[in-house]
Design an enzyme around this catalytic site. Sequence first.
Site, PDB file in Angstrom:
ATOM      1  N   ASP A 112       0.831  -1.215   0.000  1.00  0.00           N
ATOM      2  CA  ASP A 112       0.000   0.000   0.000  1.00  0.00           C
ATOM      3  C   ASP A 112       0.862   1.260   0.000  1.00  0.00           C
ATOM      4  O   ASP A 112       0.436   2.304  -0.466  1.00  0.00           O
ATOM      5  CB  ASP A 112      -0.861   0.066   1.273  1.00  0.00           C
ATOM      6  CG  ASP A 112      -1.716  -1.164   1.426  1.00  0.00           C
ATOM      7  OD1 ASP A 112      -2.224  -1.656   0.406  1.00  0.00           O
ATOM      8  OD2 ASP A 112      -1.855  -1.653   2.575  1.00  0.00           O
ATOM      9  N   LYS A 130      19.372   7.833   4.818  1.00  0.00           N
ATOM     10  CA  LYS A 130      19.397   6.391   4.543  1.00  0.00           C
ATOM     11  C   LYS A 130      20.828   5.899   4.638  1.00  0.00           C
ATOM     12  O   LYS A 130      21.718   6.619   4.199  1.00  0.00           O
ATOM     13  CB  LYS A 130      18.872   6.121   3.119  1.00  0.00           C
ATOM     14  CG  LYS A 130      17.420   6.446   2.911  1.00  0.00           C
ATOM     15  CD  LYS A 130      17.020   6.288   1.448  1.00  0.00           C
ATOM     16  CE  LYS A 130      17.626   7.362   0.585  1.00  0.00           C
ATOM     17  NZ  LYS A 130      17.151   7.354  -0.815  1.00  0.00           N
ATOM     18  N   ASP A 135      18.017   2.519  -6.075  1.00  0.00           N
ATOM     19  CA  ASP A 135      19.039   2.077  -7.038  1.00  0.00           C
ATOM     20  C   ASP A 135      20.358   1.764  -6.357  1.00  0.00           C
ATOM     21  O   ASP A 135      21.316   1.398  -7.020  1.00  0.00           O
ATOM     22  CB  ASP A 135      19.278   3.156  -8.108  1.00  0.00           C
ATOM     23  CG  ASP A 135      19.948   4.390  -7.530  1.00  0.00           C
ATOM     24  OD1 ASP A 135      19.478   4.883  -6.489  1.00  0.00           O
ATOM     25  OD2 ASP A 135      20.960   4.837  -8.094  1.00  0.00           O
TER      26      ASP A 135
HETATM   27 MG   LIG Z   1      19.631   6.918  -5.858  1.00  0.00          MG
END
Ligand SMILES: [Mg+2]
Length: 302
Positions: A22, A223, A248
């Site tokens: 979701d 991150k 990526d």
């Molecule tokens: Mg990236």
Amino acid sequence: MPPTFLEKGNGNQYQALLDKYDTWLFDCDGVLWNGDGLVEGAKEALKLLRNQNKSIVFVTNNATKSRKNYKNKFDKLGIDATVDEIFGSAYAAAVYISSVMRLPKDKKVYVIGMSGIEEELNEEGISFIGGTDPADNTLEPFSLAEFTLDPSVAVVLCGLDTSVNYTKLSKAFQYLTRNEGCVFLATNEDSTYPESSGLLPGAGAVSAPLRFALGKDPLSTGKPSKTMLDCVRAKHDFDPTRTIMVGDRLNTDILFGQVGGISTLLVLTGITKLAEITGPNASDIVPEYVTESLGDLVVGRG
Ligand SMILES: [Mg+2]
């Protein structure tokens, strides 16, 4: 477990993936665009997700721009997004300083970074010095004898700064070694950063001289740190079992998903190449799903 490679053109397989989640968290560089070039089909894929009522959040380590500023990039490329859907590591750092550390109002942050960090600190009502201040953006030699230590600096926040210099590093070093309890924060620790024509040193490379001088690592709010996910969740609650991170890069995006206990989808339109996830030299960080491009979500749907 090896990753599941999704077959381009197999609409049913992609729809099954859509049905499972979701909330879709997206990295931007290398997923939606590369420099100023849109990834083919990315816009249509996001539209498809919105049509199926998915929640979308853009999670980026780019700390050179504030969320409002980053929104301009979406507008320029014609991608629908709201400021509330965008989470940058500069914003996460500002939220961490105001809501987790609860920095007292009479304390300040010393910034190595660009206007994006300053805007996010301003929005959270946090005082700071350094950053884009012309006095610190100098190539004059740094004089310790002429430096006045500001005792109210309780945090040094380091992000990507394309004007980083010896004065900024020296001041940050003084605060971190002489102001007792001064906290060393980094917006993110990416080793490199994708420009439209190739890679450049990233925010981690900017904080590296300080890490070396101090023999100490900063706390990162970008991150793959869980701090970033906690920040997202504080604003958009989601069920981790029905949430997927699309990225990526293995050591930021995919690790971020794994640290946060959510699913992961790797795309091959950015940093990571196929050889890094298959064969004898494959990374230890294994995504749950792999697809060539975000645009594959819309292929074979008529
Ligand atoms: Mg990236």
